[in-house]
Design an enzyme around this catalytic site. Structure first.
Site, PDB file in Angstrom:
ATOM      1  N   THR A  11       0.831  -1.098  -0.093  1.00 18.95           N
ATOM      2  CA  THR A  11       0.102   0.200   0.022  1.00 18.95           C
ATOM      3  C   THR A  11       0.947   1.253  -0.183  1.00 18.95           C
ATOM      4  OG1 THR A  11      -0.119  -0.092   2.255  1.00 18.95           O
ATOM      5  CG2 THR A  11      -1.981  -1.141   1.268  1.00 18.95           C
ATOM      6  N   ASN A  86       7.769  -7.679   2.598  1.00 19.26           N
ATOM      7  CA  ASN A  86       8.151  -6.442   2.505  1.00 19.26           C
ATOM      8  C   ASN A  86       7.448  -5.623   3.855  1.00 19.26           C
ATOM      9  OD1 ASN A  86       8.771  -3.754   1.526  1.00 19.26           O
ATOM     10  ND2 ASN A  86       6.511  -3.602   1.706  1.00 19.26           N
ATOM     11  N   TYR A 152      14.715  -2.403  16.285  1.00 17.74           N
ATOM     12  CA  TYR A 152      14.411  -2.543  14.828  1.00 17.74           C
ATOM     13  C   TYR A 152      15.744  -3.215  14.196  1.00 17.74           C
ATOM     14  CZ  TYR A 152      14.065  -1.095   9.899  1.00 17.74           C
ATOM     15  OH  TYR A 152      13.784  -1.236   8.481  1.00 17.74           O
TER      16      TYR A 152
HETATM   17  P1  NDP Z   1       6.186   2.350   4.341  1.00 14.55           P
HETATM   18  O1  NDP Z   1       5.857   2.847   5.826  1.00 14.55           O
HETATM   19  O2  NDP Z   1       5.930   3.513   3.301  1.00 14.55           O
HETATM   20  O3  NDP Z   1       5.443   0.917   4.108  1.00 14.55           O
HETATM   21  C1  NDP Z   1       5.345   0.212   5.119  1.00 14.55           C
HETATM   22  C2  NDP Z   1       4.202  -0.895   4.451  1.00 14.55           C
HETATM   23  O4  NDP Z   1       4.099  -2.019   5.397  1.00 14.55           O
HETATM   24  C3  NDP Z   1       2.848  -0.417   4.171  1.00 14.55           C
HETATM   25  O5  NDP Z   1       2.353  -0.767   2.910  1.00 14.55           O
HETATM   26  C4  NDP Z   1       2.121  -1.066   5.423  1.00 14.55           C
HETATM   27  O6  NDP Z   1       0.749  -1.291   4.946  1.00 14.55           O
HETATM   28  C5  NDP Z   1       2.769  -2.442   5.485  1.00 14.55           C
HETATM   29  N1  NDP Z   1       2.361  -2.655   6.790  1.00 14.55           N
HETATM   30  C6  NDP Z   1       2.938  -2.269   8.134  1.00 14.55           C
HETATM   31  N2  NDP Z   1       2.526  -3.064   9.178  1.00 14.55           N
HETATM   32  C7  NDP Z   1       1.746  -3.803   8.334  1.00 14.55           C
HETATM   33  C8  NDP Z   1       0.908  -5.179   9.162  1.00 14.55           C
HETATM   34  N3  NDP Z   1       0.996  -5.393  10.540  1.00 14.55           N
HETATM   35  N4  NDP Z   1       0.248  -5.897   8.271  1.00 14.55           N
HETATM   36  C9  NDP Z   1       0.372  -5.784   7.009  1.00 14.55           C
HETATM   37  N5  NDP Z   1       1.175  -4.761   6.432  1.00 14.55           N
HETATM   38  C10 NDP Z   1       1.680  -3.876   7.287  1.00 14.55           C
HETATM   39  O7  NDP Z   1       7.717   2.015   4.750  1.00 14.55           O
HETATM   40  P2  NDP Z   1       8.771   1.435   3.492  1.00 14.55           P
HETATM   41  O8  NDP Z   1       8.215   0.960   2.319  1.00 14.55           O
HETATM   42  O9  NDP Z   1       9.951   2.184   3.491  1.00 14.55           O
HETATM   43  O10 NDP Z   1       8.920  -0.197   4.506  1.00 14.55           O
HETATM   44  C11 NDP Z   1       8.891  -1.287   3.586  1.00 14.55           C
HETATM   45  C12 NDP Z   1       9.918  -2.363   4.122  1.00 14.55           C
HETATM   46  O11 NDP Z   1      11.191  -1.830   3.830  1.00 14.55           O
HETATM   47  C13 NDP Z   1       9.996  -2.712   5.863  1.00 14.55           C
HETATM   48  O12 NDP Z   1      10.193  -3.918   6.148  1.00 14.55           O
HETATM   49  C14 NDP Z   1      11.205  -1.672   6.382  1.00 14.55           C
HETATM   50  O13 NDP Z   1      11.638  -2.021   7.462  1.00 14.55           O
HETATM   51  C15 NDP Z   1      12.043  -2.029   5.069  1.00 14.55           C
HETATM   52  N6  NDP Z   1      13.193  -1.062   4.742  1.00 14.55           N
HETATM   53  C16 NDP Z   1      12.962   0.355   4.699  1.00 14.55           C
HETATM   54  C17 NDP Z   1      13.921   1.225   4.611  1.00 14.55           C
HETATM   55  C18 NDP Z   1      13.738   2.896   4.318  1.00 14.55           C
HETATM   56  O14 NDP Z   1      14.447   3.441   4.602  1.00 14.55           O
HETATM   57  N7  NDP Z   1      12.640   3.191   4.075  1.00 14.55           N
HETATM   58  C19 NDP Z   1      14.965   0.828   4.396  1.00 14.55           C
HETATM   59  C20 NDP Z   1      15.308  -0.504   4.692  1.00 14.55           C
HETATM   60  C21 NDP Z   1      14.442  -1.693   4.926  1.00 14.55           C
HETATM   61  P3  NDP Z   1      -0.638  -0.844   5.665  1.00 14.55           P
HETATM   62  O15 NDP Z   1      -0.360   0.357   6.507  1.00 14.55           O
HETATM   63  O16 NDP Z   1      -1.649  -1.005   4.492  1.00 14.55           O
HETATM   64  O17 NDP Z   1      -0.883  -2.028   6.470  1.00 14.55           O
HETATM   65  C1  8X3 Z   2      15.671   1.382   7.073  1.00 17.79           C
HETATM   66  C2  8X3 Z   2      17.095   1.920   7.072  1.00 17.79           C
HETATM   67  O1  8X3 Z   2      19.033   2.898   8.101  1.00 17.79           O
HETATM   68  O2  8X3 Z   2      16.893   3.886   8.643  1.00 17.79           O
HETATM   69  O3  8X3 Z   2      15.829  -0.174   7.454  1.00 17.79           O
HETATM   70  O4  8X3 Z   2      17.516   1.718   9.513  1.00 17.79           O
HETATM   71  S1  8X3 Z   2      17.656   2.682   8.386  1.00 17.79           S
END
Ligand code: NDP
Ligand code: 8X3
Length: 251
Positions: A11, A86, A152
């Site tokens: 999403t 993800n 985290y």
């Molecule tokens: P966003 O907050 O933009 O997206 C997070 C997504 O996870 C949303 O689609 C949300 O959907 C979903 N989500 C969260 N909790 C739940 C749940 N309990 N059940 C189902 N869906 C869930 O963040 P990112 O796109 O950045 O994050 C995606 C992944 O990437 C994560 O695992 C994050 O740890 C990882 N990541 C992110 C980084 C960054 O710097 N942004 C770097 C490294 C890794 P909804 O709210 O509709 O449920």
């Molecule tokens: C997300 C990247 O460096 O903010 O996992 O933890 S960092």
């Protein structure tokens, strides 16, 4: 016949970009998340690309809901080729000794247990069919802890261990396992981390050009498009002025 990819947390951010990219390269996609309105809007957009799209609204922390959602898929959607684990995020940046219990539970239940639940539900079919690909979205945060990252970082270290463990457990099959470890990606991630404080979130990306969800989606597409005998086990992807989870050069 088109291949099928299921993306959790489609999403927003990285998951949404992965759904779009995989649809663009011809996958039928199952997009999941908790926000039905976002799923519907994204499904409408992706359908225009001429691929099949199914939306599943559930919380990955709710095992029964996750299982019911997968069981509800029409028979022709059961053979999932790619699972992108993800869904997840960071909640809080307090020192470990001042951490908020609810935030710890949310991170552990979502980033570790949710990922495990989806793996448990979908990978048996891949093993049976002797094909499939699991892409886990880990993080540079799993390589080394940074200030306030404690729980985290631990969850993303767990994603590395679970990816490595799964790769061992499916080594007798053609199922592939990839752990993609992004650095700073500008999504809703920091807004979630700071409990909705957008101003604080914006500061995380000040003075550096961060990665985008699309950059990570390109890596996912690369891994799943590699020849069958090539298993991209891990990819660490950082912004150019980022050297690690705690070393960032800002202009
Ligand atoms: P966003 O907050 O933009 O997206 C997070 C997504 O996870 C949303 O689609 C949300 O959907 C979903 N989500 C969260 N909790 C739940 C749940 N309990 N059940 C189902 N869906 C869930 O963040 P990112 O796109 O950045 O994050 C995606 C992944 O990437 C994560 O695992 C994050 O740890 C990882 N990541 C992110 C980084 C960054 O710097 N942004 C770097 C490294 C890794 P909804 O709210 O509709 O449920
Ligand atoms: C997300 C990247 O460096 O903010 O996992 O933890 S960092």
């Amino acid at each position: 016949m088109k291949k099928i990819a299921l993306i959790t947390g489609a999403t927003s951010g990285i998951g949404e970009a992965c759904a779009r990219k995989l649809a663009m390269i011809g996958y039928n996609v199952i997009i999941t998340g908790r926000r039905a309105d976002r799923l519907d809007a994204i499904a409408y957009e992706l359908s225009a690309l001429g691929v099949g799209v199914i939306t599943l609204e559930f919380d990955v922390r709710d095992r029964e809901a996750a299982a019911a959602a997968i069981q509800s898929l029409p028979p022709e959607w059961h053979e999932i080729d790619v699972l992108v684990n993800n869904a997840g995020g960071a909640w809080g940046l307090e020192p470990e000794y001042e951490g908020i219990y609810a935030d710890w539970d949310t991170m552990i239940d979502t980033n570790i247990k949710g990922l495990l639940t989806m793996t448990r539900l979908i990978v048996p079919g891949m093993v049976e069919r002797d094909r499939g690909h699991v892409v886990n979205i880990g993080s540079v945060a799993g390589d080394a802890a940074y200030a306030g990252g404690n729980v985290y970082c631990a969850t993303k270290s767990a994603v590395k261990a679970l990816s490595d463990g799964l790769r061992i457990d499916v080594a007798h099959t053609k199922v592939r396992v990839t752990n993609i470890k992004p650095g700073l990606v500008e999504t809703n991630f920091s807004v979630t981390r700071f409990h909705g404080d957008k101003e604080k979130a914006d500061k995380v990306y000040k003075g550096i050009q961060p990665l985008t969800g699309e950059d990570i989606a390109e890596c996912v597409a690369f891994a799943v498009s590699a020849p069958e005998h090539v298993q991209v086990a891990e990819l660490l992807v950082l912004a150019t002025h980022q050297a690690s989870g705690s070393v960032v050069h800002r202009q």
